[in-house]
Design a protein around this motif. Structure first.
Motif, short mmCIF file in Angstrom:
data_model
loop_
_atom_site.label_atom_id
_atom_site.label_comp_id
_atom_site.label_asym_id
_atom_site.label_seq_id
_atom_site.Cartn_x
_atom_site.Cartn_y
_atom_site.Cartn_z
N ALA A 280 -75.09 30.92 27.00
CA ALA A 280 -73.74 31.74 26.81
C ALA A 280 -73.46 32.88 27.41
N ILE A 281 -72.31 33.38 27.41
CA ILE A 281 -71.73 34.42 28.34
C ILE A 281 -71.88 35.59 27.18
N ALA A 282 -72.82 36.61 27.61
CA ALA A 282 -72.93 37.99 26.37
C ALA A 282 -72.27 38.86 27.13
N VAL A 283 -71.28 39.69 26.09
CA VAL A 283 -70.54 40.57 26.63
C VAL A 283 -70.76 41.90 26.07
N ALA B 253 -82.81 35.76 28.00
CA ALA B 253 -82.96 35.34 29.51
C ALA B 253 -82.27 34.01 29.96
N ASP B 254 -81.57 33.30 28.86
CA ASP B 254 -80.76 32.15 29.21
C ASP B 254 -79.45 32.72 29.09
N ALA C 9 -80.91 39.43 31.32
CA ALA C 9 -79.89 38.40 31.54
C ALA C 9 -80.33 37.54 32.70
N LYS C 10 -79.99 36.35 32.66
CA LYS C 10 -80.19 35.38 33.71
C LYS C 10 -79.33 35.81 34.94
#
Ligand code: TXA
Ligand code: MG
Length: 319
Positions: free
Chosen positions: A291-294, A243-244, A258-259
């Motif tokens: 963080a950026i999650a890919v 969620a962050d 995701a946010k």
């Protein structure tokens, strides 16, 4: 003083930029891949200004941009493989690393003392017009601070380097979105030094299999672990974003939670994803996310370049 951002669609703008280059100044200009930070490749002082503006380590050589393969042949020694690739992909997103021709009029710093030189004929009409108007070989790395995300719009350049360049030519967002493919032809076996805008498969169809960069030798010194890095940490191959996190998605099946989410290509088109990659990384690089999650991205065609850049964006950083 902040640089003048000039819409690149007039001959006056091209002439102003060409004058600045002839005077030894820095000019940012669009190519079909990313924006370049250009300077006279024959001038040691102008090339030194590129390294200073980017904060680039001096052992990392630059690509020399030329308006035609005939011009490029003044600087690098073309063999059959080089002629084939140039005929097929120039102008376009391909860089050839060739033996440097002795006495070629290049500043020593451009090649960082290597016996080879990286050459490219870009296809963007503004880049070609500028190369013709200034009549100089242009050394041009990507127009970003060293190690950071490359620039695909004039605004990205202005934010990072606006006070360090004389002119920014604005040609709109770049079309390919990832840097050129770099092929090393200085040895007997061709090597893929950097995946990029020309798919590996298209090159191998012409000259046969490409080797990896030579083990233990940093063949393309810019291809070090951490590069193309946003400020936030980057997490790869994510199917369960938290969620962050900000999710950089790909394809039609996007996990929830995701946010914030941006989708590189809802249809799963790798060329569209490459064109969006750097701008989306910048937009997700926010102070309020962890963080950026890919999401996973297929590793063929332009996906090879996308995965390469994301791996480096996710690599541990020194600073
Ligand atoms: O698409 C592109 O190639 C863009 C646009 C502006 O043309 N330019 C670009 O430049 O990506 P730069 O400096 O960000 O990346 C150039 C790469 C670096 O990894 C550098 O180490 C490598 O090319 N390189 C340059 N000369 C080389 C040489 N003689 N041998 C091996 N690698 C070389
Ligand atoms: Mg770069």
């Amino acid at each position: 003083m902040p640089a003048a951002i000039l819409p690149a669609n007039t001959s006056d703008a091209i002439e102003a930029a060409a004058r600045a280059l002839r005077a030894g100044q820095l000019v940012a200009f669009p190519t079909e891949t990313v924006y370049g930070l250009g300077a006279d490749a024959g001038s040691d002082a102008a090339v030194a200004a590129i390294y200073a503006a980017k904060g680039r380590p001096s052992h990392n050589p630059l690509i020399v941009h030329l308006p035609s393969a005939a011009e490029a042949a003044r600087f690098g020694a073309f063999d059959d493989r080089a002629h084939k690739l140039a005929a097929a992909f120039w102008p376009g997103p391909l860089t050839l690393v060739l033996p440097r021709i002795a006495g070629a009029p290049l500043a020593e710093r451009v090649t960082a003392g290597l016996p080879t030189v990286a050459l490219r004929v870009p296809s963007h009409p503004v880049a070609l017009a500028l190369l013709k108007a200034c009549g100089l070989p242009l050394a041009a790395p990507s127009a970003n601070v060293s190690g950071r995300v490359s620039a695909t719009t004039a605004q990205h350049v202005a934010e990072a380097l606006g006070d360090k360049v004389a002119v920014i030519l604005d040609g709109g967002p770049t079309e390919v979105g990832v840097e050129s493919t770099i092929v090393g032809l200085a040895g007997p076996r061709p090597r893929l030094l950097r995946p990029g805008g020309v798919p590996r498969e298209a090159i191998e169809a012409l000259i046969g299999p490409l080797d990896a960069p030579e083990a233990g030798v940093v063949a393309a010194p810019g291809m070090l672990a951490s590069h193309y890095a946003p400020h936030c940490p980057v997490r790869l191959n994510v199917t369960d974003p938290s969620a962050d996190e900000a999710l950089l998605a790909f394809g039609p099946d996007v996990p929830q939670g995701a946010k914030v989410t941006l989708n590189l290509s809802p249809q799963g088109d790798l060329a569209e994803a490459a064109a969006n990659l750097y701008a989306y990384l910048r937009r997700l690089d926010r102070a309020d996310i962890a963080a950026i999650a890919v999401m996973p991205i297929p590793a063929h065609g332009l996906g090879l370049a996308i995965n390469d850049r994301l791996r480096r964006a996710a690599a541990p950083r020194d600073a």
